[in-house]
Design an enzyme around this catalytic site. Structure first.
Site, mmCIF file in Angstrom:
data_model
loop_
_atom_site.group_PDB
_atom_site.id
_atom_site.type_symbol
_atom_site.label_atom_id
_atom_site.label_comp_id
_atom_site.label_asym_id
_atom_site.label_seq_id
_atom_site.Cartn_x
_atom_site.Cartn_y
_atom_site.Cartn_z
ATOM 1 N N ARG A 5 15.541 34.504 -19.570
ATOM 2 C CA ARG A 5 16.187 33.278 -20.261
ATOM 3 C C ARG A 5 15.594 32.019 -20.103
ATOM 4 O O ARG A 5 15.896 31.008 -20.671
ATOM 5 C CB ARG A 5 17.693 33.150 -19.433
ATOM 6 C CG ARG A 5 17.586 33.383 -18.240
ATOM 7 C CD ARG A 5 19.330 33.766 -17.858
ATOM 8 N NE ARG A 5 19.488 33.272 -16.222
ATOM 9 C CZ ARG A 5 19.213 34.462 -15.331
ATOM 10 N NH1 ARG A 5 18.534 35.494 -15.778
ATOM 11 N NH2 ARG A 5 19.648 34.338 -14.037
ATOM 12 N N GLN A 29 20.554 27.580 -11.826
ATOM 13 C CA GLN A 29 21.544 26.697 -11.376
ATOM 14 C C GLN A 29 21.164 26.356 -9.733
ATOM 15 O O GLN A 29 20.837 25.329 -9.380
ATOM 16 C CB GLN A 29 22.912 27.289 -11.496
ATOM 17 C CG GLN A 29 23.942 26.447 -10.793
ATOM 18 C CD GLN A 29 25.238 26.902 -11.109
ATOM 19 O OE1 GLN A 29 25.789 26.086 -12.072
ATOM 20 N NE2 GLN A 29 25.819 27.933 -10.437
ATOM 21 N N ARG A 80 13.760 -6.934 11.556
ATOM 22 C CA ARG A 80 13.549 -8.768 11.292
ATOM 23 C C ARG A 80 14.254 -9.280 10.310
ATOM 24 O O ARG A 80 14.576 -10.440 10.399
ATOM 25 C CB ARG A 80 11.923 -8.518 10.706
ATOM 26 C CG ARG A 80 11.157 -9.897 10.787
ATOM 27 C CD ARG A 80 11.083 -10.089 9.243
ATOM 28 N NE ARG A 80 10.297 -9.440 8.324
ATOM 29 C CZ ARG A 80 10.711 -9.302 7.150
ATOM 30 N NH1 ARG A 80 11.735 -10.000 6.522
ATOM 31 N NH2 ARG A 80 10.054 -8.136 6.504
ATOM 32 N N TYR A 126 11.864 2.612 -4.592
ATOM 33 C CA TYR A 126 12.902 2.503 -3.674
ATOM 34 C C TYR A 126 13.650 3.627 -3.989
ATOM 35 O O TYR A 126 14.772 3.369 -3.421
ATOM 36 C CB TYR A 126 13.462 1.166 -3.750
ATOM 37 C CG TYR A 126 12.793 0.034 -2.726
ATOM 38 C CD1 TYR A 126 13.355 -0.169 -1.533
ATOM 39 C CD2 TYR A 126 11.661 -0.461 -3.068
ATOM 40 C CE1 TYR A 126 12.683 -0.911 -0.644
ATOM 41 C CE2 TYR A 126 10.837 -1.360 -2.064
ATOM 42 C CZ TYR A 126 11.482 -1.627 -0.960
ATOM 43 O OH TYR A 126 10.703 -2.358 -0.186
ATOM 44 N N ARG A 177 1.731 -13.407 1.182
ATOM 45 C CA ARG A 177 1.967 -12.680 2.587
ATOM 46 C C ARG A 177 0.943 -11.610 2.755
ATOM 47 O O ARG A 177 0.502 -11.461 4.064
ATOM 48 C CB ARG A 177 3.239 -11.846 2.486
ATOM 49 C CG ARG A 177 3.865 -11.134 3.423
ATOM 50 C CD ARG A 177 4.928 -10.153 3.426
ATOM 51 N NE ARG A 177 6.138 -10.787 2.740
ATOM 52 C CZ ARG A 177 7.362 -10.109 2.867
ATOM 53 N NH1 ARG A 177 7.229 -8.773 3.347
ATOM 54 N NH2 ARG A 177 8.393 -10.625 2.378
ATOM 55 N N TYR A 221 20.831 29.902 0.193
ATOM 56 C CA TYR A 221 20.102 28.617 -0.247
ATOM 57 C C TYR A 221 19.040 28.258 0.608
ATOM 58 O O TYR A 221 17.973 27.805 0.321
ATOM 59 C CB TYR A 221 21.076 27.437 -0.389
ATOM 60 C CG TYR A 221 21.852 27.391 -1.769
ATOM 61 C CD1 TYR A 221 22.962 28.111 -1.890
ATOM 62 C CD2 TYR A 221 21.327 26.561 -2.739
ATOM 63 C CE1 TYR A 221 23.589 28.260 -3.194
ATOM 64 C CE2 TYR A 221 21.973 26.722 -3.946
ATOM 65 C CZ TYR A 221 22.944 27.206 -4.279
ATOM 66 O OH TYR A 221 23.532 27.209 -5.306
ATOM 67 N N HIS A 238 18.391 27.069 -17.999
ATOM 68 C CA HIS A 238 18.026 27.698 -19.150
ATOM 69 C C HIS A 238 19.228 27.684 -20.173
ATOM 70 O O HIS A 238 20.362 27.086 -19.505
ATOM 71 C CB HIS A 238 17.761 29.237 -18.935
ATOM 72 C CG HIS A 238 19.033 29.660 -18.021
ATOM 73 N ND1 HIS A 238 20.226 30.143 -18.516
ATOM 74 C CD2 HIS A 238 19.305 29.929 -16.606
ATOM 75 C CE1 HIS A 238 21.026 30.509 -17.704
ATOM 76 N NE2 HIS A 238 20.243 30.337 -16.228
ATOM 77 N N ASN A 250 1.926 -1.999 -7.395
ATOM 78 C CA ASN A 250 2.641 -1.576 -6.191
ATOM 79 C C ASN A 250 3.571 -2.973 -5.894
ATOM 80 O O ASN A 250 4.692 -3.102 -5.748
ATOM 81 C CB ASN A 250 2.110 -1.298 -4.946
ATOM 82 C CG ASN A 250 2.802 -0.386 -4.148
ATOM 83 O OD1 ASN A 250 3.985 -0.739 -3.994
ATOM 84 N ND2 ASN A 250 2.124 0.379 -3.200
ATOM 85 N N ARG A 279 0.905 -1.050 0.095
ATOM 86 C CA ARG A 279 -0.038 0.033 -0.113
ATOM 87 C C ARG A 279 0.761 1.245 -0.026
ATOM 88 O O ARG A 279 0.334 2.166 0.395
ATOM 89 C CB ARG A 279 -1.038 0.058 1.231
ATOM 90 C CG ARG A 279 -2.310 -0.610 1.050
ATOM 91 C CD ARG A 279 -2.160 -2.139 0.707
ATOM 92 N NE ARG A 279 -3.591 -2.674 0.434
ATOM 93 C CZ ARG A 279 -3.777 -3.892 0.244
ATOM 94 N NH1 ARG A 279 -2.909 -4.586 -0.083
ATOM 95 N NH2 ARG A 279 -5.068 -4.295 -0.040
#
Ligand SMILES: *[C@@H]1O[C@H](CO)[C@@H](O)[C@H](O)[C@H]1NC(C)=O
Ligand SMILES: CC(=O)N[C@H]1CO[C@H](CO)[C@@H](O)[C@@H]1O
Length: 481
Positions: free
Chosen positions: A283, A373, A55, A409, A169, A347, A231, A143, A26
């Site tokens: 641009r 960039q 496990r 993943y 399962r 940033y 660009h 899935n 799911r």
């Protein structure tokens, strides 16, 4: 000095356990991984505690019998794994900087949810149960197909046998599965039915909980890709200047003309609509114009996709900045993620303004983004989980298209490089401010010109496991017909 404090103070954020609930296949692990990635991108410390992984230490390749509720051995081992995961998680929370733990287990019965809820209350933590409920057979099968080809449980096994085992399962879990219902209204939960077709939300109290719920309700798992490109080379790039609102250079124009072919060569989804997003700067619009004209796709402009604002340094070369603001130049090298240009942005600031873009991207299907960039670096860092000390230094060459395809993943990245030369705007950490006006890749001018003669190079890698490493990619030649 212009080192800025984090612009959003998150020290008040409470500690939360996100508990995944739902049958296998799911998309629970997918959701858990995405939540972790999203939170880390916004500087919230998050970790996934996967019961399956605990496990797996003792039972690396269990078959469906192991998951039979009537198999006491299997039941004992699963309980021990869950307890080990919870114990590790509680230890992790002792560090108050750690904010969100995502417990990825099946937790398919009410009594199990009560057990974990009590543990969380005891430890004075907030909780958020996230149930992914799905009865759409097609969604489940697609899935399963993803999981059986990529799950660590089935490495090296026959895919058909693996799929069958996996279906068995799931049947074992279905026997005891109880969905979250009214009798559990003391729980804070979000119940996502058929991946967002319907959502039930209960008892959200906290700011971070509500942000998580908003993020979760935007997710979908329809197959799609996101194309990312800077660009084309601009007039400013040629002069080594940053910022501004310049036109494309002649070579940048050539990239814009080649882009429809490059996108087509990257593999377009059949009959799926595609939307182009650009910034508000010339641009990027100029780079997108042939895509829009030739392929007829809708185009949206986003202010949030504009280049990192370099404030007083706008329009200067790195050399000029190094001369005029030597301390700033050094400060930016020392902590590029947090360095904020005088009168401009860091940033960290950019990531905050990109959050709505990420939300919109999660809701959307096929999108091609033509941007700048620093913006490409931040969006790429979100999808590939690149840490903050590395993402601002990533090399993002001009005239290269990236195609990101989210998988169960991880995110698959393919790069398609147009052999149209461009200046390199990349300045490695600690290097001088010298402008690189050499032509990248040393392509002889003569092969460049007509799109039919222009080579496209393709390279693929899958990341997410290789966290912390900026993926380096070898280019493989892939000439056009
Ligand atoms: C950019 O291009 C437009 C149209 O070709 C032109 O009118 C304008 O002057 C150019 N701008 C600059 C700064 O070169
Ligand atoms: C915290 C936790 O993992 N709770 C339950 C989840 O499901 C496992 C079995 O799959 C139970 O053993 C746990 O008690």
């Amino acid at each position: 000095m212009s080192i800025s404090p984090p612009s959003s103070d998150r020290s008040d954020v409470t500690q939360i356990v996100v508990v995944m609930v739902g049958l296998p296949a799911r998309g629970k692990s997918l959701i858990a991984g995405k939540v972790k990635r999203y939170l880390r991108w916004t500087s919230v410390k998050a970790e996934v505690f996967n019961v399956g992984k605990y496990r797996r230490t003792d039972n690396p390749h269990p078959d469906a019998k192991f998951f039979d509720v009537n198999n006491p051995e299997g039941e004992k081992a699963r309980k021990a794994a869950a307890e080990a995961a919870v114990a590790d998680m509680l230890k992790w929370f002792q560090d108050k900087d750690n904010k969100v733990a995502i417990l990825d287990a099946t937790n398919s019965t009410k009594s199990r949810r009560k057990w974990i809820h009590d543990k969380i209350m005891e430890a004075n933590l907030l909780h958020l149960f996230v149930e992914s409920k799905c009865d759409d057979e097609e969604l489940i099968m697609s899935n399963i197909l993803e999981v059986k080809t990529s799950s660590p449980d089935y490495i090296g096994q026959d895919p058909e046998a693996a799929a069958k085992d996996f279906r068995d399962r799931i049947r074992n879990y279905e026997k005891v599965y109880q969905t979250i219902d009214e009798s559990e209204k003391q729980l804070t939960y979000v119940k996502i039915i058929n991946i967002g077709a319907r959502v039930v939300i209960n008892l959200i109290q906290d700011y971070l909980q509500s942000r998580l719920v908003y993020y979760l309700t935007n997710l979908h798992i329809k197959p799609r890709s996101i194309w990312l490109s800077r660009h084309g080379e601009s007039e400013f790039n040629l002069e080594g200047k940053i910022g501004g609102d310049a036109n494309l250079s002649e070579r940048g124009e050539r990239y814009a003309k080649l882009l429809p072919e490059l996108v087509k060569r990257s593999g377009l989804p059949k009959d799926a609509p595609l939307t182009i997003w650009t910034s508000t700067l010339k641009r990027t619009s100029q780079t997108a114009q042939h895509l829009q004209k030739e392929l007829g796709w809708e185009k949206l402009q986003w202010k949030a996709l504009d280049e990192l604002d370099s404030g007083v340094c706008d329009g200067m070369t790195y050399q000029e900045i190094a001369e005029k603001y030597p301390e700033d130049f050094q400060a930016r090298d020392d902590d590029k993620y947090n360095y904020r240009y005088r009168g401009g942005e860091s940033y960290r600031d950019v990531v905050i303004r990109l959050e709505p873009i990420i939300m919109e991207l999660e809701r959307s299907e096929n999108i091609i983004i033509i941007t700048h960039q620093a913006i490409v670096r931040c969006i790429f860092a979100y999808f590939m989980e690149i840490p903050q000390e590395k993402s601002p230094w990533m090399e993002v060459p001009l005239h290269t298209l990236m195609k990101l395809t989210p998988k169960a993943y991880g995110t698959e990245v393919e790069r398609f490089k147009a052999d149209i030369p461009a200046v390199s705007t990349w300045r490695p950490k600690g290097s001088t401010a010298k402008h690189h006006d050499s032509i990248s890749e040393g392509m002889p001018e003569s092969v460049v010109g007509e799109p039919s003669k222009v080579g496209i190079q393709k390279a693929t890698n899958v990341n997410e496991k290789a966290m912390g490493e900026v993926p380096t990619i070898e280019m493989v030649g892939l000439p056009l017909p």
